[in-house]
Design an enzyme around this catalytic site. Structure first.
Site, PDB file in Angstrom:
ATOM      1  N   CYS B 112       0.851  -1.186   0.000  1.00 53.85           N
ATOM      2  CA  CYS B 112       0.000   0.000   0.000  1.00 53.85           C
ATOM      3  C   CYS B 112       0.884   1.233   0.000  1.00 53.85           C
ATOM      4  O   CYS B 112       2.114   1.132   0.073  1.00 53.85           O
ATOM      5  CB  CYS B 112      -0.931   0.011   1.208  1.00 53.85           C
ATOM      6  SG  CYS B 112      -0.036   0.189   2.763  1.00 53.85           S
ATOM      7  N   CYS B 115       3.492   1.640   2.625  1.00 53.39           N
ATOM      8  CA  CYS B 115       4.764   0.950   2.353  1.00 53.39           C
ATOM      9  C   CYS B 115       5.656   1.864   1.513  1.00 53.39           C
ATOM     10  O   CYS B 115       6.854   2.019   1.804  1.00 53.39           O
ATOM     11  CB  CYS B 115       4.518  -0.346   1.586  1.00 53.39           C
ATOM     12  SG  CYS B 115       3.455  -1.532   2.416  1.00 53.39           S
ATOM     13  N   CYS B 180      41.469 -20.796 -18.616  1.00 54.16           N
ATOM     14  CA  CYS B 180      41.777 -21.395 -17.330  1.00 54.16           C
ATOM     15  C   CYS B 180      41.020 -20.669 -16.237  1.00 54.16           C
ATOM     16  O   CYS B 180      40.292 -19.712 -16.485  1.00 54.16           O
ATOM     17  CB  CYS B 180      43.274 -21.323 -17.048  1.00 54.16           C
ATOM     18  SG  CYS B 180      43.835 -19.617 -16.912  1.00 54.16           S
ATOM     19  N   CYS B 183      41.460 -16.973 -16.062  1.00 46.64           N
ATOM     20  CA  CYS B 183      40.637 -16.226 -17.012  1.00 46.64           C
ATOM     21  C   CYS B 183      39.254 -15.971 -16.420  1.00 46.64           C
ATOM     22  O   CYS B 183      38.731 -14.861 -16.484  1.00 46.64           O
ATOM     23  CB  CYS B 183      40.478 -17.014 -18.319  1.00 46.64           C
ATOM     24  SG  CYS B 183      42.027 -17.265 -19.191  1.00 46.64           S
ATOM     25  N   ASP B 608       2.683  26.074 -34.296  1.00 46.13           N
ATOM     26  CA  ASP B 608       3.655  26.553 -35.255  1.00 46.13           C
ATOM     27  C   ASP B 608       3.072  26.275 -36.631  1.00 46.13           C
ATOM     28  O   ASP B 608       2.366  25.278 -36.823  1.00 46.13           O
ATOM     29  CB  ASP B 608       4.975  25.788 -35.072  1.00 46.13           C
ATOM     30  CG  ASP B 608       6.043  26.276 -36.010  1.00 46.13           C
ATOM     31  OD1 ASP B 608       6.706  25.448 -36.647  1.00 46.13           O
ATOM     32  OD2 ASP B 608       6.211  27.510 -36.134  1.00 46.13           O
ATOM     33  N   ASP B 811      11.785  24.710 -32.471  1.00 45.66           N
ATOM     34  CA  ASP B 811      10.762  25.143 -31.522  1.00 45.66           C
ATOM     35  C   ASP B 811      11.110  24.810 -30.088  1.00 45.66           C
ATOM     36  O   ASP B 811      10.316  25.039 -29.188  1.00 45.66           O
ATOM     37  CB  ASP B 811       9.414  24.464 -31.849  1.00 45.66           C
ATOM     38  CG  ASP B 811       8.881  24.901 -33.191  1.00 45.66           C
ATOM     39  OD1 ASP B 811       8.232  24.073 -33.861  1.00 45.66           O
ATOM     40  OD2 ASP B 811       9.134  26.060 -33.572  1.00 45.66           O
TER      41      ASP B 811
END
Lengths: 81, 921
Positions: B112, B115, B180, B183, B608, B811
């Site tokens: 709610c 919360c 490996c 890596c 415009d 604009d």
């Protein structure tokens, strides 16, 4: 420093909440006994009074625990200014 | 060949010797060096005589375990792992204090608005958080913070500490190039270092990395790039399902959980209700076994409900109270807990007269109704965000790129800018791009709403997620990933749905304090009925409840339960989500709740002219010459001067010259004078092209053309004078036709009581002529581009709420100045940024539709708030027993209160969903 003051605020808020709730419970119990003593047949049984005290305590603790922390924090800030 | 093998299980020198002997005994092994500390064996061997597997087998036969494959130790020329990552973080990752960053968390567990308020409060308490805003239906917390003072992890911990859960995004990547364990560690290290990645786990054997991350801080592309940058490759697995939507999964899980809870509640409620009915109406319910009225059974059944479906309320209450937050869980826990506890006491303790009844059915019914409400709410929440899912569903999953002349199908996320993408007929265009080969017709209706397929040839833009209808074509990717038009639209809609309208903030504030007020009211009601009301209104006689405490308790419980503010918290966001989603489906992108509210108040709209009211594709209509001048020369000079201009009027002149196949000469010293025209040097001749004012400012006599100019302007055309070396040589007239539905849109807006204004840089005659065609009375003409914003401001100073409609290119200041900026046409970044409403289609009727949508959404919000607040306002006094003195009975029982409370939040969500059926066009 903040954590210490937070802890203190929490402690004070808890104490204040307990005190205000207990006060209300005492008022409740007091009024109940007063009503009973003013009658020949008591209106409230012991169970009513005890159960009522527990309920009042729980509800008032919820209210107090929500209100006191904010109030105390405000007071602390005002005092530190 | 040399190799390192990880050997596990060695504990002493004896083990060391066993492994050494086991490997040395193999034919082909030249030397072996075992390290107890490093748990490895370095072996030099002849690969022709023995393989690595044989060596490993020898170690395992000796009773030890082999670790992951090690890298071959290289000869001098060769490198091993591509890179070794240092433990130290690089300096550039340190953040300067004072910077502000935005982050969004997905939060689950909110029920709610209390919360939501709690999370906001908790986050705002943190010093480094500047602002925090939580959207309940979107389950999102948006935070502005100082990254030098706080980390995202600390904020996540804060949210989790008050009982909610932060949902992280997850992705699985295929990592190539790993040889490996080092890596895989490298990849993990580099992933964990990324801001926004909370965890990364790389498995060398499956060559996959599982990464948990916050999508608002880091994207999948950035994660992949980080891996690529250290010499490995990262890609999404080809066999992946839909990218993991953790949020969706959490939601589905919640729905499933609430459904199971509901089934348990209903299954237990039936026998309890039957038992209750039997006690009240023994004659009617004689068939019900006596067992159903047995207190032990009732206690057992009620306990099951409290412990299983009801646990969520008590756990939520505990978590909240631990951190000083109160929410609806507290209301429900207090109410149901009180009924349950008093029933146990009455069952097993001798409490005396007045305590014969038990209220197990009350507790169970309360929980059943509330769980039912939560179940329906969880289902409804999923539906309100459908529009985003629809938009996301438009995205293509794979793309076909041309690599070294061959087609290669890859996940769409792997397409890079400048890749050549191949699309066959019937396929979706994966990303935005420019056609380089072929031609086709595209169905762009899902993005622009244009139902007629659009022809695309070489040089034309194609939009990602549109459908290729007829021909195959190749295009160069221009915008990929988060930069595509569709991705920007999705982001816009998501942000809109995340935003808060001003009215919602008020509602949230009220709802947040409400819980406390409700507890005070419940306490006050308890006191009143206990000390005064019980005796005064003969409650024992009318209700049959012999205990003042029990009666007062029931009233209190009812007040607590009926007061739940969950509907208030949902009222606004649910409507906004559905409203903005509906807009998106109709090509109207509204940037947030605030835009919706303001649109409702518009009383003036400024349009415009060029490109908005008109098609924006002017054509040359008239050429008027002064004596002794040549038409072709005039056009050539004008077109050459305008070649560098991007103005639609200039483009029309250039187009006319090209159609006549006239040679366009390169212009020197080109200068565009905004609002007046252009000047250039062409073939050593000084050429001016533009308005009367431009000629007058340059001391050129225009009297010979004034009459013609006025005539053309009165026809609604834009006339431009051309001067060569200080002498005016002719006049060019350009006309831009009105859009088909401009007049209709203007009329309808005027009918709605909105004043329509036209703004243009054109001269007043032309502007007035166009305005007269449209029925517009107020015209702002000869407005320089830089002055448009001031004209808007002047209107606002008259007390008007002004909306500005433009195409965004020049604009932007006016759109920003106006109360509501409405940009026409998708794909223009400036438009999307400066306007609050973006209309994807070039249809002026969408302006009307956006206003209608705003009105619809705001009305829905007001309806929802009315029901939510009104329901609480009426329900609380009724629950507190205000009518009892008049009707001598409880009007609302605790069970009824629970039912009403559940229905209130469902009705708010459902009412919002009804908007989907409304028409806005």
């Amino acid at each position: 420093m903040d954590k210490v003051s937070d802890k203190n605020t929490g402690k004070y808020a808890l104490i204040a909440s307990m005190v205000s709730s207990l006060l209300l419970v005492i008022i409740f119990a007091g009024l109940s006994f007063l009503v009973n003593s003013s009658r020949t047949v008591p209106l409230y049984s012991q169970v009513d009074i005890i159960a009522g005290m527990i309920f009042v305590f729980i509800l008032s603790m919820i209210v107090a625990a929500s209100v006191w922390p904010g109030f105390i924090e405000k007071k602390t800030k005002n005092n530190s200014k | 060949m040399k190799t390192d093998i990880k050997v596990f299980g060695m504990t002493c020198m004896h083990c060391h010797k066993r492994v050494t002997d086991a490997i040395s005994a193999l034919e082909g092994v030249n030397s072996v060096e075992v390290s107890l500390e490093d748990e490895k064996a370095s072996v030099e061997f002849d690969a022709d005589k023995i393989g690595l597997e044989d060596i490993k087998k020898a170690v395992t036969d000796a009773g030890y375990e082999i670790g992951e494959d090690a890298c071959q130790i290289p000869d001098e020329e060769e490198a091993a792992c591509p890179v070794i990552i240092d433990e130290e973080e690089p300096e550039e990752s340190k953040v300067e204090p004072g910077t502000v960053k935005e982050i969004a968390f997905k939060v689950s567990g909110m029920q709610c608005s209390a919360c939501a308020q709690n999370i906001e409060k908790a986050l705002n308490k943190l010093d480094a958080v500047i602002s925090a805003s939580v959207n309940l239906p979107m389950q999102r917390a948006s935070v502005s913070y100082d990254p030098a003072l706080i980390t995202p992890e600390e904020m996540e911990n804060t949210i989790e500490a008050i009982g909610y859960h932060v949902v992280k995004d997850r992705v699985v990547l295929e990592i190539g190039g790993m040889k490996c364990a080092a890596c895989s560690q490298n990849v993990e290290k580099v992933l964990k270092r990324l801001k926004g990645v909370s965890s990364a786990s790389v498995n060398i054997s499956t060559a996959r990395a599982q990464v948990e991350y916050n999508s608002s801080l880091v994207s999948v592309d950035e994660i992949k790039k980080a891996v690529d940058d250290i010499g490995y490759s990262a890609s999404l697995p080809a066999d992946r399902k839909e990218s993991e939507d953790r949020e969706k999964k959490e939601r589905e899980q919640e729905i499933k959980q609430q459904k199971n809870n509901l089934l348990i509640c209903v299954a237990i409620l039936i026998p309890i209700m039957l038992g209750n009915m039997k006690m009240m109406f023994p004659g009617l319910f004689g068939f019900v076994p006596a067992l159903f009225s047995d207190r032990n059974l009732l206690f057992l059944l009620a306990t099951i409900v409290m412990v299983f479906p009801g646990r969520q309320f008590f756990v939520g209450t505990y978590r909240g109270l631990r951190h000083g937050v109160t929410d609806m869980n507290l209301l429900i826990a207090t109410g149901t807990g009180a009924a349950y506890v008093i029933s146990i006491a009455a069952s097993y303790l001798d409490l005396g007269p007045g305590y014969e009844h038990v209220y197990y059915d009350t507790a169970v019914m309360l929980i059943t109704f509330i769980v039912f409400g939560r179940y329906l709410e969880a289902r409804a929440k999923g539906r309100t965000s459908e529009s985003i899912k629809k938009l996301i569903g438009l995205q293509a999953k794979t793309a076909r790129i041309i690599v070294a002349g061959e087609e290669k199908e890859i996940p769409v996320e792997d397409v890079q800018v400048d890749d050549i993408v191949f699309v066959r007929p019937g396929e979706k265009v994966p990303v935005d791009g420019v056609v380089v080969e072929g031609s086709s017709a595209m169905d762009e209706s899902m993005i622009t709403g244009e139902s007629i397929p659009v022809e695309k040839n070489v040089g034309d833009m194609v939009i990602g997620s549109t459908l290729n209808k007829s021909g195959a074509l190749k295009f160069k990717a221009i915008n990929v990933g988060a930069d595509t038009a569709l991705a920007r639209i999705i982001e816009l809609v998501e942000n809109a749905q995340n935003s808060k309208a001003p009215i919602q903030r008020i509602a949230d504030l009220v709802a947040g304090h409400f819980i406390l007020v409700v507890h005070v009211i419940a306490l006050a009601a308890f006191f009143f009925w206990y000390f005064i009301g019980y005796e005064r209104f003969d409650v024992a006689l009318h209700s049959g409840i012999a205990s003042p405490f029990l009666f007062s308790l029931l009233i209190s419980i009812t007040v607590l339960v009926i007061s739940c503010p969950c509907a208030v918290g949902l009222a606004t966001p649910a409507a906004i989500m559905v409203g903005t989603g509906k807009g998106a489906e109709n090509g109207i992108l509204i940037k947030g709740g605030e835009a919706l509210e303001r649109t409702l108040k518009i009383d003036t709209i400024v349009f415009d002219k060029t490109g908005t009211l008109t098609k924006g594709k002017p054509e040359l209509t008239d050429v008027v010459l002064t004596a002794g001048n040549d038409k072709d020369e005039l056009l050539t000079l004008a077109a050459s001067a305008e070649k560098g201009s991007e103005h639609p009027l200039g483009e029309a002149i250039v187009k006319a010259a090209e159609e006549k196949k006239l040679e366009i000469i390169a212009a020197d010293n080109f200068n565009s004078i905004a609002g007046h025209g252009v000047e250039a040097t062409i073939d050593a001749k000084h050429v001016l092209l533009g308005t009367r004012k431009l000629m007058e400012d340059n001391g050129i006599d225009i009297s010979s053309l004034t009459e013609n100019m006025e005539r053309l302007e009165a026809e609604g055309k834009t006339a431009m004078m051309v001067a060569k070396d200080g002498q005016v040589i002719g006049l060019l007239a350009v006309a831009d036709t009105l859009k088909e539905n401009s007049k209709e849109a203007v009329e309808k807006l005027q009918k709605m009581g909105i004043e329509v204004v036209m703004i243009t840089g054109d001269n007043s005659r032309t502007a007035d002529a166009i305005a007269a065609q449209l029925g517009i009375e107020k015209v702002l003409s000869e407005v320089l581009p830089g002055d448009k914003a001031s004209e808007i401001k002047k209107l606002q100073e008259e007390g008007r709420i002004v909306a500005m409609v433009g195409d965004g290119i020049n604009d932007a200041p006016a759109l920003t100045q106006s109360d509501i900026g409405i940009a026409m046409g998708a794909g223009t970044d400036v438009a999307m940024e400066s306007a609050q409403i973006v209309l994807i289609k070039n249809d002026l009727r969408d302006v009307l539709a956006s206003i209608k949508l705003s009105r619809l959404t705001m009305n829905k919000i007001k309806q929802n708030l009315f029901w939510a607040f009104g329901y609480n306002s009426i329900g609380i006094p009724l629950a507190a027993g205000i009518l009892y003195p008049f009707v001598s009975r409880i009007v609302i029982s605790p069970e009824l209160a629970a039912a009403f409370m559940a229905m209130s939040s469902i009705s708010v969500t459902t009412n919002s969903l009804l908007m989907k059926r409304s028409r806005i066009k």
